[in-house]
Write an enzyme that holds these catalytic residues in place. Sequence first.
Site, PDB file in Angstrom:
ATOM      1  N   ARG A  67       0.817  -1.222   0.000  1.00 23.91           N
ATOM      2  CA  ARG A  67       0.000   0.000   0.000  1.00 23.91           C
ATOM      3  C   ARG A  67       0.845   1.263   0.000  1.00 23.91           C
ATOM      4  O   ARG A  67       0.363   2.334  -0.384  1.00 23.91           O
ATOM      5  CB  ARG A  67      -1.015  -0.033   1.153  1.00 23.91           C
ATOM      6  CG  ARG A  67      -2.153  -1.012   0.873  1.00 23.91           C
ATOM      7  CD  ARG A  67      -3.113  -1.120   2.029  1.00 23.91           C
ATOM      8  NE  ARG A  67      -2.513  -1.659   3.229  1.00 23.91           N
ATOM      9  CZ  ARG A  67      -2.277  -2.952   3.456  1.00 23.91           C
ATOM     10  NH1 ARG A  67      -2.600  -3.845   2.556  1.00 23.91           N
ATOM     11  NH2 ARG A  67      -1.720  -3.360   4.567  1.00 23.91           N
ATOM     12  N   GLU A 108       5.235 -10.743  14.969  1.00 21.64           N
ATOM     13  CA  GLU A 108       4.720 -11.315  16.212  1.00 21.64           C
ATOM     14  C   GLU A 108       5.065 -12.809  16.276  1.00 21.64           C
ATOM     15  O   GLU A 108       5.507 -13.324  17.295  1.00 21.64           O
ATOM     16  CB  GLU A 108       3.203 -11.111  16.263  1.00 21.64           C
ATOM     17  CG  GLU A 108       2.629 -11.245  17.640  1.00 21.64           C
ATOM     18  CD  GLU A 108       1.147 -10.914  17.647  1.00 21.64           C
ATOM     19  OE1 GLU A 108       0.654 -10.409  16.626  1.00 21.64           O
ATOM     20  OE2 GLU A 108       0.508 -11.178  18.675  1.00 21.64           O
TER      21      GLU A 108
END
Length: 174
Positions: free
Chosen positions: A62, A99
């Site tokens: 993006r 993560e």
Amino acid sequence: MVPIMDLTRLIRDVPDFPKPGITFKDITPLLADPVAFETAIAAMAMPWRGKGITKVIGVESRGFILAPPIAMRLGAGFVPVRKPGKLPWKALREEYALEYGKDAVEIHQDAVGPADKVLVVDDVLATGGTLKATISLAQRCGANVIGAAVLIELAFLAGAGRLNCHFSTVLRYS
Ligand code: AMP
């Protein structure tokens, strides 16, 4: 021009995407509104006017939508930073922790250099890992990273503190 506050109405929260527990900030309604898109680009570029920016780096994917119009406003070139294995020429790679597991970004080794003042652009700042890795890539090429600009900062994840440069955001979620 749409007031900055109104842009939040065009950010769609998508719960549990791409995985449970993540609320995805979907910017496609904003991109589809010509006045809001123009307003967002102008607001992202404004803090960096007059800073001598020569290259604007956009982070896949993006960042590729937002960085080119910002580069044009600043009179700078556009440089893509991509996911591994996508760039055709000699590339530098920077890995960073997610993560769970890790990811990486790449830049053409000659895309920026010591003569460049760089602005790094992405849509969302979350933990800051992606932008931090991108900043490192530009610095390894010898460039002077002036700052990083995003449309949306997820401030509760404290990513801005991980970036060793000036930082701007248009929208902030606490
Ligand atoms: P981070 O490296 O944790 O700062 O994550 C930033 C990257 O992941 C950006 O390229 C974003 O497009 C994407 N991202 C992370 N969290 C979100 C979210 N909640 N909504 C939309 N995109 C996100």
